[in-house]
Design a protein around this motif. Structure first.
Motif, PDB file in Angstrom:
ATOM      1  N   GLY A 110      25.465  52.278   1.217  1.00 44.01           N
ATOM      2  CA  GLY A 110      24.626  53.022   0.291  1.00 44.01           C
ATOM      3  C   GLY A 110      24.887  52.715  -1.173  1.00 44.01           C
ATOM      4  N   ASN A 111      26.014  52.053  -1.469  1.00 48.89           N
ATOM      5  CA  ASN A 111      26.372  51.797  -2.866  1.00 48.89           C
ATOM      6  C   ASN A 111      26.480  50.324  -3.225  1.00 48.89           C
ATOM      7  OD1 ASN A 111      27.172  54.523  -4.289  1.00 48.89           O
ATOM      8  ND2 ASN A 111      27.956  54.658  -2.199  1.00 48.89           N
ATOM      9  N   LYS A 112      26.286  49.423  -2.248  1.00 49.17           N
ATOM     10  CA  LYS A 112      26.527  48.008  -2.531  1.00 49.17           C
ATOM     11  C   LYS A 112      25.548  47.441  -3.549  1.00 49.17           C
ATOM     12  CE  LYS A 112      23.954  46.206   1.468  1.00 49.17           C
ATOM     13  NZ  LYS A 112      24.060  45.416   2.711  1.00 49.17           N
ATOM     14  N   GLU A 113      24.315  48.000  -3.614  1.00 47.87           N
ATOM     15  CA  GLU A 113      23.360  47.515  -4.604  1.00 47.87           C
ATOM     16  C   GLU A 113      23.722  47.999  -5.995  1.00 47.87           C
ATOM     17  OE1 GLU A 113      21.003  45.313  -4.105  1.00 47.87           O
ATOM     18  OE2 GLU A 113      21.597  45.183  -2.003  1.00 47.87           O
ATOM     19  N   ALA A 114      24.292  49.199  -6.086  1.00 46.80           N
ATOM     20  CA  ALA A 114      24.652  49.762  -7.384  1.00 46.80           C
ATOM     21  C   ALA A 114      25.897  49.093  -7.962  1.00 46.80           C
ATOM     22  CB  ALA A 114      24.883  51.260  -7.260  1.00 46.80           C
ATOM     23  N   VAL A 115      26.841  48.708  -7.095  1.00 52.35           N
ATOM     24  CA  VAL A 115      28.083  48.060  -7.550  1.00 52.35           C
ATOM     25  C   VAL A 115      28.269  46.795  -6.728  1.00 52.35           C
ATOM     26  CG1 VAL A 115      30.523  48.404  -8.076  1.00 52.35           C
ATOM     27  CG2 VAL A 115      29.009  50.388  -7.924  1.00 52.35           C
ATOM     28  N   GLN A 116      27.646  45.723  -7.162  1.00 44.08           N
ATOM     29  CA  GLN A 116      27.629  44.498  -6.369  1.00 44.08           C
ATOM     30  C   GLN A 116      28.923  43.697  -6.490  1.00 44.08           C
ATOM     31  OE1 GLN A 116      24.072  42.255  -7.186  1.00 44.08           O
ATOM     32  NE2 GLN A 116      22.724  43.975  -6.730  1.00 44.08           N
ATOM     33  N   ASP A 117      29.726  43.972  -7.524  1.00 38.21           N
ATOM     34  CA  ASP A 117      30.972  43.222  -7.715  1.00 38.21           C
ATOM     35  C   ASP A 117      32.183  44.123  -7.491  1.00 38.21           C
ATOM     36  OD1 ASP A 117      30.473  44.799  -9.886  1.00 38.21           O
ATOM     37  OD2 ASP A 117      31.061  43.315 -11.397  1.00 38.21           O
ATOM     38  N   LEU A 118      32.056  45.060  -6.582  1.00 36.22           N
ATOM     39  CA  LEU A 118      33.126  46.023  -6.335  1.00 36.22           C
ATOM     40  C   LEU A 118      34.403  45.337  -5.866  1.00 36.22           C
ATOM     41  CD1 LEU A 118      33.978  49.025  -6.057  1.00 36.22           C
ATOM     42  CD2 LEU A 118      33.171  48.910  -3.693  1.00 36.22           C
ATOM     43  N   ASP A 119      35.544  45.704  -6.479  1.00 38.48           N
ATOM     44  CA  ASP A 119      36.853  45.241  -6.041  1.00 38.48           C
ATOM     45  C   ASP A 119      37.273  46.134  -4.880  1.00 38.48           C
ATOM     46  OD1 ASP A 119      39.678  44.962  -5.709  1.00 38.48           O
ATOM     47  OD2 ASP A 119      39.777  44.047  -7.700  1.00 38.48           O
ATOM     48  N   LEU A 120      37.181  45.613  -3.658  1.00 38.18           N
ATOM     49  CA  LEU A 120      37.436  46.424  -2.476  1.00 38.18           C
ATOM     50  C   LEU A 120      38.892  46.872  -2.374  1.00 38.18           C
ATOM     51  CD1 LEU A 120      35.265  44.528   0.171  1.00 38.18           C
ATOM     52  CD2 LEU A 120      34.771  46.713  -0.939  1.00 38.18           C
ATOM     53  N   ASP A 121      39.810  46.054  -2.893  1.00 36.76           N
ATOM     54  CA  ASP A 121      41.226  46.426  -2.817  1.00 36.76           C
ATOM     55  C   ASP A 121      41.517  47.656  -3.666  1.00 36.76           C
ATOM     56  OD1 ASP A 121      41.823  44.344  -1.094  1.00 36.76           O
ATOM     57  OD2 ASP A 121      42.244  42.951  -2.729  1.00 36.76           O
ATOM     58  N   THR A 122      41.039  47.659  -4.922  1.00 36.16           N
ATOM     59  CA  THR A 122      41.296  48.815  -5.786  1.00 36.16           C
ATOM     60  C   THR A 122      40.474  50.019  -5.344  1.00 36.16           C
ATOM     61  OG1 THR A 122      39.663  47.966  -7.378  1.00 36.16           O
ATOM     62  CG2 THR A 122      41.984  47.440  -7.769  1.00 36.16           C
ATOM     63  N   PHE A 123      39.294  49.773  -4.784  1.00 38.87           N
ATOM     64  CA  PHE A 123      38.507  50.894  -4.245  1.00 38.87           C
ATOM     65  C   PHE A 123      39.275  51.588  -3.117  1.00 38.87           C
ATOM     66  CE2 PHE A 123      35.747  52.478  -0.897  1.00 38.87           C
ATOM     67  CZ  PHE A 123      35.006  53.429  -1.590  1.00 38.87           C
ATOM     68  N   GLU A 124      39.831  50.771  -2.215  1.00 39.93           N
ATOM     69  CA  GLU A 124      40.570  51.340  -1.088  1.00 39.93           C
ATOM     70  C   GLU A 124      41.778  52.133  -1.579  1.00 39.93           C
ATOM     71  OE1 GLU A 124      43.057  49.998   2.911  1.00 39.93           O
ATOM     72  OE2 GLU A 124      42.013  48.495   1.696  1.00 39.93           O
ATOM     73  N   GLN A 125      42.479  51.606  -2.598  1.00 36.48           N
ATOM     74  CA  GLN A 125      43.654  52.312  -3.115  1.00 36.48           C
ATOM     75  C   GLN A 125      43.239  53.632  -3.752  1.00 36.48           C
ATOM     76  OE1 GLN A 125      46.905  51.333  -2.726  1.00 36.48           O
ATOM     77  NE2 GLN A 125      47.322  53.415  -3.449  1.00 36.48           N
ATOM     78  N   GLY A 126      42.164  53.605  -4.531  1.00 35.52           N
ATOM     79  CA  GLY A 126      41.686  54.834  -5.153  1.00 35.52           C
ATOM     80  C   GLY A 126      41.235  55.856  -4.119  1.00 35.52           C
ATOM     81  N   PHE A 127      40.563  55.365  -3.086  1.00 38.12           N
ATOM     82  CA  PHE A 127      40.104  56.249  -2.012  1.00 38.12           C
ATOM     83  C   PHE A 127      41.287  56.909  -1.322  1.00 38.12           C
ATOM     84  CE2 PHE A 127      38.506  57.455   2.107  1.00 38.12           C
ATOM     85  CZ  PHE A 127      37.207  57.872   1.859  1.00 38.12           C
ATOM     86  N   ARG A 128      42.302  56.116  -1.001  1.00 41.29           N
ATOM     87  CA  ARG A 128      43.493  56.654  -0.331  1.00 41.29           C
ATOM     88  C   ARG A 128      44.204  57.677  -1.216  1.00 41.29           C
ATOM     89  NH1 ARG A 128      45.687  54.521   4.176  1.00 41.29           N
ATOM     90  NH2 ARG A 128      44.641  52.728   5.105  1.00 41.29           N
ATOM     91  N   ASP A 129      44.388  57.315  -2.491  1.00 40.19           N
ATOM     92  CA  ASP A 129      45.091  58.230  -3.391  1.00 40.19           C
ATOM     93  C   ASP A 129      44.347  59.553  -3.517  1.00 40.19           C
ATOM     94  OD1 ASP A 129      47.002  56.319  -3.786  1.00 40.19           O
ATOM     95  OD2 ASP A 129      46.365  55.763  -5.817  1.00 40.19           O
ATOM     96  N   GLY A 130      43.025  59.464  -3.668  1.00 43.83           N
ATOM     97  CA  GLY A 130      42.243  60.684  -3.822  1.00 43.83           C
ATOM     98  C   GLY A 130      42.253  61.523  -2.561  1.00 43.83           C
ATOM     99  N   TYR A 131      42.124  60.881  -1.410  1.00 42.43           N
ATOM    100  CA  TYR A 131      42.049  61.607  -0.139  1.00 42.43           C
ATOM    101  C   TYR A 131      43.394  62.228   0.229  1.00 42.43           C
ATOM    102  CZ  TYR A 131      40.674  62.770   4.609  1.00 42.43           C
ATOM    103  OH  TYR A 131      40.402  63.447   5.765  1.00 42.43           O
ATOM    104  N   GLU A 132      44.474  61.493  -0.078  1.00 41.17           N
ATOM    105  CA  GLU A 132      45.807  61.967   0.304  1.00 41.17           C
ATOM    106  C   GLU A 132      46.439  62.859  -0.756  1.00 41.17           C
ATOM    107  OE1 GLU A 132      47.877  58.362   1.155  1.00 41.17           O
ATOM    108  OE2 GLU A 132      46.770  57.982   3.016  1.00 41.17           O
TER     109      GLU A 132
END
Length: 228
Positions: A44-66
């Motif tokens: 749902g977001n790949k068109e809005a952020v086409q150059d997303l850094d998946l590694d930093t996204f995953e780290q941010g997601f984990r930090d926020g969720y945990e």
């Protein structure tokens, strides 16, 4: 630098990448929920952020969720995202302007050549048309409702819309479509089939439309089935 900080641990060492997980129909419900949520968020977001850094996204997601302390303050994250959005909007506008100029030039060249072809006629508005089948019924007025079958193409041959593909004709008030259609269909009679070559200024202009870039010249094959 700010984004890079987001993928560091508290001691400054880079975390290793999380091993990939194989998801199948035999996976547990918990695994399927996690995968499904992640997939749908990304899709749902790949068109809005086409150059997303998946590694930093995953780290941010984990930090926020945990519930970990974020590497950036709330103000820094808001500033980063606002700046990114502004840059992307400016890039989008520049890209559309470039495409508009390019399409305008290509369209003018196409129409100039097309006007020389046998059977092609041109009106004062710049609309070009070719009669494929002469109709025998009545002609519509701009205030009439018409029933038609049609196919719409770009000048490179790409089909962007077709009632033939949907398997049924369409009805609409003739004064509620693009100007090239309003003018062109009034030249037709029921039972007729025309090909229209419509300049951008009497099509979708600089705004474009879904699947149609700004300043696109359009080609329509239209059968006028009925005037209502």
């Amino acid at each position: 630098m700010l984004l890079a900080t987001g993928c560091s641990t508290n001691n400054g060492n880079q975390e290793s990448a999380t091993p990939s997980v194989s998801i199948t129909e035999q996976s547990t419900a918990k695994e399927k929920v996690g995968y499904s949520l992640g997939f749908m968020m990304a899709e749902g977001n790949k068109e809005a952020v086409q150059d997303l850094d998946l590694d930093t996204f995953e780290q941010g997601f984990r930090d926020g969720y945990e519930g970990e302390e974020s590497a950036l303050t709330q103000e820094q994250m808001e500033e980063v995202l606002t700046t990114y959005q502004k840059e992307q909007e400016e890039k989008f506008v520049a890209d559309m302007q470039n495409k508009a100029e390019e399409n305008k030039t290509k369209g003018a060249a196409f129409l100039a050549e097309n006007a020389k072809k046998e059977g092609v006629k041109e009106t004062d508005s710049g609309l070009q048309y070719k009669v494929l089948t002469v109709g025998t019924g009545k002609s519509p007025k701009a205030t009439d409702v018409v029933e038609v079958n049609y196919e719409g193409k770009l000048i490179d041959g790409t089909v962007f819309d077709s009632s033939y593909e949907r398997g049924e004709p369409i009805e609409f008030p003739l004064n509620q479509v693009i100007a090239g259609w309003t003018e062109g269909l009034q030249l037709m009679k029921e039972g007729g089939k025309y090909e229209f070559y419509i300049p951008a200024d009497i099509a979708y202009g600089e705004a474009g439309n879904s699947g149609i870039e700004p300043n696109s010249t359009l080609i329509f094959t239209v059968e006028l089935l009925k005037v209502k």
